[in-house]
Design an enzyme around this catalytic site. Structure first.
Site, PDB file in Angstrom:
ATOM      1  N   LYS A  24       1.292  -1.123  -0.008  1.00  0.00           N
ATOM      2  CA  LYS A  24      -0.024   0.110   0.404  1.00  0.00           C
ATOM      3  C   LYS A  24       0.716   1.328   0.217  1.00  0.00           C
ATOM      4  O   LYS A  24       0.759   2.264  -0.999  1.00  0.00           O
ATOM      5  CB  LYS A  24      -0.621   0.342   1.282  1.00  0.00           C
ATOM      6  CG  LYS A  24      -1.559   1.227   1.248  1.00  0.00           C
ATOM      7  CD  LYS A  24      -2.791   1.743   2.563  1.00  0.00           C
ATOM      8  CE  LYS A  24      -1.484   1.718   3.741  1.00  0.00           C
ATOM      9  NZ  LYS A  24      -1.350   3.310   4.045  1.00  0.00           N
ATOM     10  N   ASN A  25       1.303   1.153   1.099  1.00  0.00           N
ATOM     11  CA  ASN A  25       2.622   2.327   1.153  1.00  0.00           C
ATOM     12  C   ASN A  25       3.234   3.020  -0.257  1.00  0.00           C
ATOM     13  O   ASN A  25       4.583   3.896  -0.270  1.00  0.00           O
ATOM     14  CB  ASN A  25       3.659   2.509   2.893  1.00  0.00           C
ATOM     15  CG  ASN A  25       2.447   2.698   3.360  1.00  0.00           C
ATOM     16  OD1 ASN A  25       1.741   2.786   3.095  1.00  0.00           O
ATOM     17  ND2 ASN A  25       2.846   2.634   4.712  1.00  0.00           N
ATOM     18  N   ARG A 123      -1.731  15.322  11.778  1.00  0.00           N
ATOM     19  CA  ARG A 123      -0.709  14.622  10.923  1.00  0.00           C
ATOM     20  C   ARG A 123       0.371  16.008  10.095  1.00  0.00           C
ATOM     21  O   ARG A 123      -0.230  16.311   8.828  1.00  0.00           O
ATOM     22  CB  ARG A 123      -1.255  14.090   9.776  1.00  0.00           C
ATOM     23  CG  ARG A 123      -1.479  12.354  10.281  1.00  0.00           C
ATOM     24  CD  ARG A 123      -0.172  11.205  10.202  1.00  0.00           C
ATOM     25  NE  ARG A 123       0.078  11.004   9.407  1.00  0.00           N
ATOM     26  CZ  ARG A 123      -0.442   9.132   8.577  1.00  0.00           C
ATOM     27  NH1 ARG A 123      -1.512   8.769   9.802  1.00  0.00           N
ATOM     28  NH2 ARG A 123      -0.236   8.905   7.642  1.00  0.00           N
ATOM     29  N   ARG A 400      -8.773  -0.161   3.660  1.00  0.00           N
ATOM     30  CA  ARG A 400      -7.335   0.445   3.422  1.00  0.00           C
ATOM     31  C   ARG A 400      -6.449  -0.359   3.026  1.00  0.00           C
ATOM     32  O   ARG A 400      -6.041   0.226   2.366  1.00  0.00           O
ATOM     33  CB  ARG A 400      -7.816   1.749   4.449  1.00  0.00           C
ATOM     34  CG  ARG A 400      -8.641   2.521   4.215  1.00  0.00           C
ATOM     35  CD  ARG A 400      -8.234   3.732   5.256  1.00  0.00           C
ATOM     36  NE  ARG A 400      -6.518   4.061   5.062  1.00  0.00           N
ATOM     37  CZ  ARG A 400      -6.060   4.773   5.845  1.00  0.00           C
ATOM     38  NH1 ARG A 400      -6.371   4.784   7.115  1.00  0.00           N
ATOM     39  NH2 ARG A 400      -4.963   4.660   5.564  1.00  0.00           N
TER      40      ARG A 400
HETATM   41  C1  UD1 Z   1       3.683   6.805   5.850  1.00  0.00           C
HETATM   42  C2  UD1 Z   1       3.178   5.694   6.173  1.00  0.00           C
HETATM   43  C3  UD1 Z   1       3.067   5.155   7.331  1.00  0.00           C
HETATM   44  C4  UD1 Z   1       3.719   4.720   8.261  1.00  0.00           C
HETATM   45  C5  UD1 Z   1       4.189   5.936   8.791  1.00  0.00           C
HETATM   46  C6  UD1 Z   1       5.842   5.867   9.287  1.00  0.00           C
HETATM   47  C7  UD1 Z   1       2.125   5.983   3.648  1.00  0.00           C
HETATM   48  C8  UD1 Z   1       1.366   6.429   2.666  1.00  0.00           C
HETATM   49  N1  UD1 Z   1       2.230   5.758   5.099  1.00  0.00           N
HETATM   50  O1  UD1 Z   1       3.616   8.137   6.989  1.00  0.00           O
HETATM   51  O2  UD1 Z   1       1.803   4.461   6.807  1.00  0.00           O
HETATM   52  O3  UD1 Z   1       2.858   4.873  10.053  1.00  0.00           O
HETATM   53  O4  UD1 Z   1       5.342   6.545   6.739  1.00  0.00           O
HETATM   54  O5  UD1 Z   1       6.946   4.992   8.950  1.00  0.00           O
HETATM   55  O6  UD1 Z   1       3.689   6.285   3.644  1.00  0.00           O
HETATM   56  N2  UD1 Z   1       5.629  14.711  10.969  1.00  0.00           N
HETATM   57  C9  UD1 Z   1       6.322  15.691  10.804  1.00  0.00           C
HETATM   58  N3  UD1 Z   1       6.146  17.286   9.952  1.00  0.00           N
HETATM   59  C10 UD1 Z   1       5.903  16.339   8.919  1.00  0.00           C
HETATM   60  C11 UD1 Z   1       5.925  15.328   8.406  1.00  0.00           C
HETATM   61  C12 UD1 Z   1       5.793  14.117   9.220  1.00  0.00           C
HETATM   62  O7  UD1 Z   1       6.174  16.524  11.804  1.00  0.00           O
HETATM   63  O8  UD1 Z   1       5.855  17.716   7.619  1.00  0.00           O
HETATM   64  C13 UD1 Z   1       5.636  13.635  11.345  1.00  0.00           C
HETATM   65  C14 UD1 Z   1       4.583  13.166  11.974  1.00  0.00           C
HETATM   66  O9  UD1 Z   1       3.637  14.205  12.670  1.00  0.00           O
HETATM   67  C15 UD1 Z   1       4.870  12.344  12.622  1.00  0.00           C
HETATM   68  C16 UD1 Z   1       6.296  11.364  11.947  1.00  0.00           C
HETATM   69  O10 UD1 Z   1       7.397  12.335  11.263  1.00  0.00           O
HETATM   70  O11 UD1 Z   1       5.067  11.945  13.898  1.00  0.00           O
HETATM   71  C17 UD1 Z   1       7.457  10.318  10.926  1.00  0.00           C
HETATM   72  O12 UD1 Z   1       5.943  10.960   9.699  1.00  0.00           O
HETATM   73  P1  UD1 Z   1       5.898  10.359   8.501  1.00  0.00           P
HETATM   74  O13 UD1 Z   1       7.076   9.809   8.316  1.00  0.00           O
HETATM   75  O14 UD1 Z   1       5.971  11.762   7.619  1.00  0.00           O
HETATM   76  O15 UD1 Z   1       4.514   9.822   8.107  1.00  0.00           O
HETATM   77  P2  UD1 Z   1       3.989   9.767   6.735  1.00  0.00           P
HETATM   78  O16 UD1 Z   1       4.169   9.829   5.432  1.00  0.00           O
HETATM   79  O17 UD1 Z   1       2.669  10.435   6.967  1.00  0.00           O
END
Ligand code: UD1
Length: 419
Positions: A24-25, A123, A400
């Protein structure tokens, strides 16, 4: 809106083989990336997930032609000129933020609504926006709408992420792949799904190096072309079925996996006392002994233990002999399964980032609710190891990320049905 539920009669030992689907990811950013190639891409091993269908609806709304035959999705993005993702489509799937970099890269403008909070807590996308600004993108935010316009790209940009965000790394890669200039991403996410996205883009003609390390270098190229690409296996789906084997004292052969992506998961299952045998594209897991408690499991960015597997492992540990500790370092609100597992007899104390799981001899079937995707999967795992019937509602979350989970599990002996 209440939809279907899963009914699971627990206590059956699972044995047999399960073939794992595409990730999925990985498929979500790759589908977004098809926009950049301006031609026809055939994406194989595409999982039939509601999130993947939502990504296809977004592509259609932007002007792509899409057809699907089995697990192959063909996207023709030659006429894609849309620059707006509607609020409705944004809400269908939180990860649709990954379309931002791709749409901007393709048409130079993008308007979408702010993703906002979700089941896992806030998020934020500050890192995505900060990086795009560094790449010359003008961003205005009003009434929950993000309005972005590509500006002059710097000849080179050196971006250091304050944390290795998966989504931010993907958005920067997508925006930097087309055009001119060199973009360096430091402290980039190293998740295998990032390398898979890079693999697709490189096959389309992109110049990317360093994938799998924390420094990625992208040299923009004037154009990309379509290609055929096969999505990597879903390591979280594989870990879920490992959990199902463990909690039922079962034996499963997982096929179509990539064990080298899963060392941190495999080692936790080994520590629980399971026999875990990776071989080529398979993992055999045998759980003939009672589950042992583990030392502290800490979720970390890859290659650490994945946050997405944390609820699954929590479910298995509820039936272990002893006390285990889980520290959740990635998301704020990721113990959503704990109160539902408690309804089934689990003994879990969760506070802040830490959960302490006191193993119990038995779990009992109960009516429970999925509050997010992996919490839902954790309830399925717990239900398989529980005595009596569990009824799981809110299963649209599970759909999902799992393609027909009840079919895969019934084929290895589970008593599970969708009603
Ligand atoms: C992706 C995955 C999700 C997985 C996560 C962590 C997809 C579609 N989803 O989510 O399944 O659990 O990686 O491995 O690939 N953060 C910030 N600011 C930002 C972006 C992120 O503070 O601009 C924080 C988030 O709140 C979180 C952490 O960084 O605490 C990790 O988030 P991130 O790696 O961005 O996860 P996703 O890409 O949303």
């Amino acid at each position: 809106m209440e939809s279907s539920r899963l009914l699971i009669e627990g206590g059956r030992r699972l044995t047999g083989e399960i073939t794992v689907h595409g990730a999925k990811n990985s498929v979500l950013p790759i589908l977004a990336a098809t926009l950049l190639c301006g031609g026809v891409s055939s994406i194989h091993n595409c999982p039939g997930l509601s999130d993947a269908f939502a990504a296809m609806r977004i592509l259609r709304s932007l002007g792509c032609e899409i057809s699907r035959e089995g697990s192959t999705v063909t996207v023709n993005s030659a006429d894609a000129d849309g620059d707006v993702v509607s609020d409705g489509l944004m809400h269908e799937m939180r990860s649709s933020i990954v379309f931002l970099g791709a749409i901007l890269g393709r048409v130079g403008r993008c308007q979408l609504s702010f993703p906002g909070g979700c089941e896992l807590g806030p998020r934020p996308i500050d890192l995505h926006l900060e990086a795009l600004r560094r790449l010359g993108v003008k961003i205005t935010e009003y009434h929950g709408i993000l309005d972005c316009t590509a500006g002059v790209r710097p000849a080179s940009a050196d971006i250091t992420l304050s944390l290795p965000s998966v989504g931010a790394t993907e958005n920067i890669m997508l925006y930097s792949a087309l055009g001119s200039g060199e973009t360096v991403i430091r402290n980039a996410a190293r998740e295998p799904e990032i390398s898979d996205l890079a693999g697709y883009l490189i096959k389309c003609g992109a110049e990317i190096s360093g994938q799998g390390t924390s420094t990625l270098v992208i040299n923009g190229v004037p154009e990309l072309h379509g290609c055929e690409y096969s999505v990597m296996p879903d390591r979280i789906e594989a870990a879920t079925y490992m959990g199902a084997a463990a909690i039922t004292n079962g034996e499963l052969m997982l096929k179509g996996v990539r064990p080298s992506d899963m060392y941190s998961c495999m080692s936790v299952f080994s520590e629980m006392g399971c026999g875990v045998y990776p071989y080529d594209d398979k993992i055999f897991i045998s759980a003939r002994k009672p589950i042992s408690a583990v030392r502290t499991v800490r979720t970390m960015p890859y290659p650490g233990f994945p946050t997405d597997c944390q609820p699954i492992v929590m479910a298995v540990l509820t039936k272990s002999t002893g006390t285990s500790v889980i520290v959740e370092n990635i998301f704020e609100n990721r113990f959503m399964a704990a109160p539902e597992l408690a309804r089934m007899g689990a003994n879990i104390k969760a506070e802040g980032k830490v959960a302490v799981i006191e193993g119990v001899k038995k779990l009992y079937g109960a009516p429970v609710r999925a509050y997010d995707l992996r919490a839902g999967a954790a309830l399925v795992v717990a239900a398989l190891g529980a005595e009596g019937q569990t009824q799981i509602s809110n299963i649209h979350y599970i759909d999902r990320g799992y393609e027909s989970i009840e079919t895969a599990l019934s084929e290895v002996g589970a008593n599970i049905k969708r009603v």
